[in-house]
Design a protein around this motif. Sequence first.
Motif, PDB file in Angstrom:
ATOM      1  N   PRO A 479       0.825  -1.217   0.000  1.00 43.57           N
ATOM      2  CA  PRO A 479       0.000   0.000   0.000  1.00 43.57           C
ATOM      3  C   PRO A 479       0.856   1.263   0.000  1.00 43.57           C
ATOM      4  CG  PRO A 479      -0.858  -1.592   1.562  1.00 43.57           C
ATOM      5  CD  PRO A 479       0.457  -2.140   1.089  1.00 43.57           C
ATOM      6  N   TYR A 480       0.410   2.255  -0.751  1.00 43.12           N
ATOM      7  CA  TYR A 480       1.184   3.490  -0.883  1.00 43.12           C
ATOM      8  C   TYR A 480       1.438   4.140   0.474  1.00 43.12           C
ATOM      9  CZ  TYR A 480       0.218   3.221  -5.911  1.00 43.12           C
ATOM     10  OH  TYR A 480       0.141   2.825  -7.225  1.00 43.12           O
ATOM     11  N   GLU A 481       0.482   4.039   1.408  1.00 41.09           N
ATOM     12  CA  GLU A 481       0.691   4.625   2.730  1.00 41.09           C
ATOM     13  C   GLU A 481       1.895   3.972   3.428  1.00 41.09           C
ATOM     14  OE1 GLU A 481      -3.840   4.558   2.052  1.00 41.09           O
ATOM     15  OE2 GLU A 481      -2.069   3.409   1.475  1.00 41.09           O
ATOM     16  N   HIS A 482       2.004   2.654   3.282  1.00 43.41           N
ATOM     17  CA  HIS A 482       3.139   1.945   3.902  1.00 43.41           C
ATOM     18  C   HIS A 482       4.453   2.368   3.257  1.00 43.41           C
ATOM     19  CE1 HIS A 482       0.355  -1.665   5.170  1.00 43.41           C
ATOM     20  NE2 HIS A 482      -0.096  -0.486   5.584  1.00 43.41           N
ATOM     21  N   ILE A 483       4.428   2.552   1.960  1.00 39.79           N
ATOM     22  CA  ILE A 483       5.661   2.929   1.248  1.00 39.79           C
ATOM     23  C   ILE A 483       6.116   4.322   1.678  1.00 39.79           C
ATOM     24  CG2 ILE A 483       6.679   3.411  -1.018  1.00 39.79           C
ATOM     25  CD1 ILE A 483       4.865   1.263  -2.184  1.00 39.79           C
ATOM     26  N   GLU A 485       5.680   5.714   4.563  1.00 38.09           N
ATOM     27  CA  GLU A 485       6.302   5.545   5.882  1.00 38.09           C
ATOM     28  C   GLU A 485       7.711   4.986   5.741  1.00 38.09           C
ATOM     29  OE1 GLU A 485       3.579   3.040   7.993  1.00 38.09           O
ATOM     30  OE2 GLU A 485       1.903   4.421   7.695  1.00 38.09           O
ATOM     31  N   MET A 486       7.900   4.043   4.803  1.00 33.00           N
ATOM     32  CA  MET A 486       9.227   3.481   4.559  1.00 33.00           C
ATOM     33  C   MET A 486      10.187   4.549   4.050  1.00 33.00           C
ATOM     34  SD  MET A 486       8.034  -0.057   2.722  1.00 33.00           S
ATOM     35  CE  MET A 486       9.534  -0.087   1.766  1.00 33.00           C
ATOM     36  N   ILE A 487       9.702   5.410   3.165  1.00 31.93           N
ATOM     37  CA  ILE A 487      10.544   6.470   2.589  1.00 31.93           C
ATOM     38  C   ILE A 487      11.028   7.416   3.694  1.00 31.93           C
ATOM     39  CG2 ILE A 487      10.457   8.555   1.139  1.00 31.93           C
ATOM     40  CD1 ILE A 487       8.656   6.919  -0.790  1.00 31.93           C
ATOM     41  N   LEU A 488      10.115   7.783   4.590  1.00 28.37           N
ATOM     42  CA  LEU A 488      10.500   8.657   5.697  1.00 28.37           C
ATOM     43  C   LEU A 488      11.530   7.971   6.593  1.00 28.37           C
ATOM     44  CD1 LEU A 488       6.970  10.082   6.634  1.00 28.37           C
ATOM     45  CD2 LEU A 488       8.822  11.299   5.439  1.00 28.37           C
ATOM     46  N   ASP A 489      11.350   6.669   6.838  1.00 28.03           N
ATOM     47  CA  ASP A 489      12.308   5.912   7.654  1.00 28.03           C
ATOM     48  C   ASP A 489      13.671   5.837   6.972  1.00 28.03           C
ATOM     49  OD1 ASP A 489      10.394   5.478   9.574  1.00 28.03           O
ATOM     50  OD2 ASP A 489       9.872   3.457   8.887  1.00 28.03           O
ATOM     51  N   ILE A 490      13.666   5.641   5.656  1.00 27.85           N
ATOM     52  CA  ILE A 490      14.932   5.563   4.903  1.00 27.85           C
ATOM     53  C   ILE A 490      15.677   6.886   4.998  1.00 27.85           C
ATOM     54  CG2 ILE A 490      15.945   5.411   2.582  1.00 27.85           C
ATOM     55  CD1 ILE A 490      13.693   3.382   1.924  1.00 27.85           C
ATOM     56  N   MET A 491      14.955   7.989   4.821  1.00 33.38           N
ATOM     57  CA  MET A 491      15.605   9.306   4.888  1.00 33.38           C
ATOM     58  C   MET A 491      16.136   9.580   6.288  1.00 33.38           C
ATOM     59  SD  MET A 491      13.426  11.840   2.376  1.00 33.38           S
ATOM     60  CE  MET A 491      11.848  11.558   3.177  1.00 33.38           C
ATOM     61  N   MET A 492      15.379   9.162   7.310  1.00 31.14           N
ATOM     62  CA  MET A 492      15.832   9.360   8.690  1.00 31.14           C
ATOM     63  C   MET A 492      17.090   8.532   8.966  1.00 31.14           C
ATOM     64  SD  MET A 492      15.196  11.050  11.418  1.00 31.14           S
ATOM     65  CE  MET A 492      13.466  11.560  11.324  1.00 31.14           C
ATOM     66  N   ALA A 493      17.106   7.296   8.475  1.00 32.24           N
ATOM     67  CA  ALA A 493      18.282   6.435   8.669  1.00 32.24           C
ATOM     68  C   ALA A 493      19.492   7.006   7.938  1.00 32.24           C
ATOM     69  CB  ALA A 493      17.980   5.021   8.160  1.00 32.24           C
TER      70      ALA A 493
END
Length: 503
Positions: A479-483, A485-493
Amino acid sequence: MEELRELVKIVTNRAQKKIAFLEWDAEKKLSKDMELFYGIQQGKFTSDEQAAIHLYNSTPDQASYKMAKSRLRKKLLNHLFFLDFNNRSKISHKYEQECLNLLHQARMLINLGEYKTSERLLNKLLKISFEAEFTYITVSSLEVLLGIYAQVGKSYLFYKSKELLLHYRNILKFEQEAEDYYNTARLELSKSIQARKEFLPKLVPILERLHKLWKQSHSFNNFHYYYKLKIFFYDMVGQPTEIIHITSESDQLFENGKINPMRFDHRFNKFMNVHAYLRSKEYEKGLYFAREYLQAFDPSSNNWFAFMENYFLLALHAREYTLALQIIQQTDENPFFSKIGRMAKERWVLYRSYLYFVHPSETLYSDFTYQTLINSVPEYGKDKQGFNVAILILQYLYFLKKNDLESLLHRIEAMRKYAGTHLKDNFSDRAKAFFKLLMIPIKEDFKPMYCRKKGKYLYEKLQVITPPGEAYAEIEIIPYEHIWEMILDIMMATKHQLQKNMG
């Protein structure tokens, strides 16, 4: 014994001098046509050129090779009369084939002047045909039977059968009308997205007419056409809860004896039920029924692999990544995977690539398939319809995680072009909103806090936009909503890693 003696006499006197069948005795020296058979079966010959060179050291246009192909073709056609319809086929196919075989035998016997045995075969056939509601076979059989009764002078049976024939011809007329509507609709729904969109409003009066034909005839065939087309309609317009209602209602009709048990395809009903739970985002229920229904599908069939796709997507959408990995492993271990079509194999490559991204595992990684998918730009052809956005998104995620900004910018440009050409109507609202979200990290210089703030409106909008129906849908593997959230996590990491490197 008299009937048996007559059959022995017919077979003895009338049989072909040499009946061509496939010879399975491995100890015998193989004929060229059987070498061709085994070569194709084992995957050694994938083209006429390969086979001709191996068998005759010649080209495919040589007479010897053509003759071998012709002999094999005759043998294969002869074997069609001896196929097993008990396991992988629909339950109705077994009964239908039995009826067709009996009708064929009866006609042959009539041509040989043997009416008594033919009549007996036709009466046996009609018993099955009546029960299974094969109207077209019933009509053909009664027509043949009338010919026998006229020939041998059985007046009472002639007029009794004629009355039955008129009844079934009337039902057949309703079924033929329904079949014409059904086939026309299936053809139109297999066309381009725009063609489907234009045809869907025409489907409403067709469904009304099919429902009326079913109620007039009480025929299973007309129920079948109405039931399937109604499911396809609600799938196309994105109303999965209606599909759940239809599948439940059909099960109830079956339990109440309102649907022919020799004809109703439980597997299709189960498949669409699970598919509808996926589309309606009722993942827990979908996973429950997927586990319950899996045993109904033969692992050697294409239907099993199609069912597993829905099962896998349910697991992925529910963030049950361990289960998704188990489903991938089950699919990989199925020896019939090599038999499924090219497009189905490509979908599984895409599925495993997404799963590898969110749930890395050595058992998932394949350097060739993963890197090829990541580095290629999708071809926007009809054969990849529904998966172009999924490929672009996966590429975006990959390059974002690698912090390869140059490659990421190339994918952003590809997304802009795709959106401008293919996401013009309101049925693409979710994809369009998500594409706008994907542009935010570029504009906000990949700063996660700013991206979260700027993307809040679009993220909330995504949560209320109803996913489009199958007529228009781009598949959301995750789901696009999950993706997002993943993008934000990737940028934070990535930010934390840079700070650590600098510190």
